[in-house]
Design a protein around this motif. Structure first.
Motif, short mmCIF file in Angstrom:
data_model
loop_
_atom_site.label_atom_id
_atom_site.label_comp_id
_atom_site.label_asym_id
_atom_site.label_seq_id
_atom_site.Cartn_x
_atom_site.Cartn_y
_atom_site.Cartn_z
N GLU A 49 11.30 -2.49 1.69
CA GLU A 49 9.89 -2.68 1.38
C GLU A 49 9.02 -1.59 1.99
O GLU A 49 7.83 -1.51 1.68
N SER A 66 13.52 -3.93 -14.21
CA SER A 66 12.37 -4.75 -14.59
C SER A 66 12.82 -6.04 -15.25
O SER A 66 13.54 -6.03 -16.25
N SER A 112 11.68 -1.13 -8.13
CA SER A 112 11.55 -2.46 -8.72
C SER A 112 10.27 -3.11 -8.23
O SER A 112 9.70 -2.69 -7.23
N GLY A 113 9.83 -4.13 -8.95
CA GLY A 113 8.69 -4.91 -8.51
C GLY A 113 7.42 -4.67 -9.29
O GLY A 113 6.73 -3.68 -9.08
N ASN A 114 7.11 -5.57 -10.21
CA ASN A 114 5.86 -5.54 -10.98
C ASN A 114 5.63 -4.22 -11.71
O ASN A 114 4.51 -3.72 -11.80
N ILE A 115 6.71 -3.66 -12.24
CA ILE A 115 6.60 -2.43 -13.03
C ILE A 115 6.46 -2.81 -14.50
O ILE A 115 7.28 -3.54 -15.05
N TYR A 157 6.36 5.83 -12.31
CA TYR A 157 7.53 5.66 -11.44
C TYR A 157 8.66 6.60 -11.86
O TYR A 157 9.36 7.16 -11.01
N THR A 188 4.30 1.87 -4.27
CA THR A 188 3.50 2.68 -5.20
C THR A 188 4.31 3.91 -5.59
O THR A 188 5.25 4.30 -4.86
N CYS A 237 13.80 0.19 -3.80
CA CYS A 237 12.45 0.30 -3.25
C CYS A 237 11.57 -0.70 -3.97
O CYS A 237 11.23 -0.52 -5.15
N ASP A 238 11.23 -1.77 -3.26
CA ASP A 238 10.58 -2.91 -3.89
C ASP A 238 9.07 -2.90 -3.67
O ASP A 238 8.59 -2.75 -2.54
N ASN A 239 8.34 -3.07 -4.76
CA ASN A 239 6.87 -3.19 -4.72
C ASN A 239 6.19 -2.02 -4.00
O ASN A 239 5.24 -2.20 -3.24
N GLU A 247 17.57 -3.95 -0.38
CA GLU A 247 16.16 -3.89 -0.77
C GLU A 247 15.31 -3.45 0.42
O GLU A 247 15.37 -4.02 1.50
#
Length: 271
Positions: free
Chosen positions: A188, A254, A233-236, A244, A210, A206-208, A186
């Motif tokens: 960031e 997700s 990944s992350g809040n998608i 994305y 844009t 690729c976490d969180n 992971e």
């Protein structure tokens, strides 16, 4: 495994026995399962196991993974009145739970399919329901991610806090994990992603990030490490997933497929 799961689900509802059966004699009965909203059917495999366990018949008018419209006849159920009334809630709960996840998953899949991006589920499943819920995402069109910690070596931010030298760790990992197991790390930031690619990760998550940040990493990966896979990944959400997918990332994972799905509406009516 499915039969044992179904036994436990039924036992949870029935307890020491259906009190209705103490009052009246059983008669031959039939019922219909009707869709009160549109969706993707899931749970047939589990419902069939229940039918075998409790000796009743289900005639399906829709198969696992197929779409249905509001008002559609999903299935006909036949058996004794005692049996049908005993299994009604267990049957509906399993089919509703699975179909709701499949339906929500399918909505994501429809959005990203034109971009060639895979949709992955996660380990954010309800306790004891992982196989059941991942079965439902798969029928909705997703690809199962890890079933457990033994599936792939994934190094998340919590793992990385315990690792001083990622290159030395990767060399040791390749000696000890099974030959066929992949390593996913992971990241960031862009800089972390570059380090993990150079260290020999099979997949970089690729976490969180844009979509703009992700696009840069996709370009870098194609130019320098074309064989490595990228996962976003992350809040998608359903609202953001297309942005994305447009980046060219290989896969998007997700947890929302399961924990944000809302139950569709099915009902069983006695004839």
């Amino acid at each position: 495994m499915i039969k044992e799961f179904v036994k436990e689900v039924l036992a949870e509802d029935v307890g020491r026995g259906d009190l209705y059966a103490l009052i009246s004699e059983p008669i031959v009965a039939s019922a219909k399962i009707i869709a009160k909203s549109a969706g993707i059917l899931s749970g047939v495999t589990y419902a069939n196991a229940l039918a075998e366990l409790e000796d009743f018949q289900i005639i399906w008018h829709c198969n696992d993974g197929e779409a249905f419209e509001k008002g559609a006849l999903i299935a006909e159920v036949k058996g004794t009145s005692h049996t049908l009334l005993k299994i009604e809630r267990t049957l509906l709960n399993m089919v509703l739970h699975a179909s709701s996840i499949s339906t929500y998953t399918h909505a994501f899949v429809e959005i990203i399919t034109p971009y060639g991006t895979k949709l992955l589920d996660t380990r954010k499943t309800r306790p004891k329901l992982r196989i059941f819920e991942k079965y439902a995402t798969r029928l909705g069109g997703a690809v199962n991610h890890r079933l457990g910690l033994d599936d792939c070596l994934m190094l998340k931010d919590t793992h990385l806090k315990t690792i001083d030298d990622i290159n030395a760790f990767m060399q040791e990992a390749r000696k000890k994990i099974p030959f066929t197991s992949k390593i996913e790390i992971e990241a960031e930031t862009f800089e972390q992603a570059k380090v993990f690619m150079a260290a020999g990760a099979d997949i970089v998550m690729c976490d969180n990030m844009t979509p703009e940040q992700l696009s840069e990493i996709v370009v870098y990966k194609k130019e320098n490490h074309p064989d490595i896979l990228l996962e976003a990944s992350g809040n998608i959400s359903l609202e953001t997933i297309e942005s994305y997918a447009k980046t060219g990332v290989d896969a998007i994972s997700s947890g929302a497929l399961i924990h944000q799905s809302q139950w569709i509406d099915l009902s069983m009516k006695m004839d």
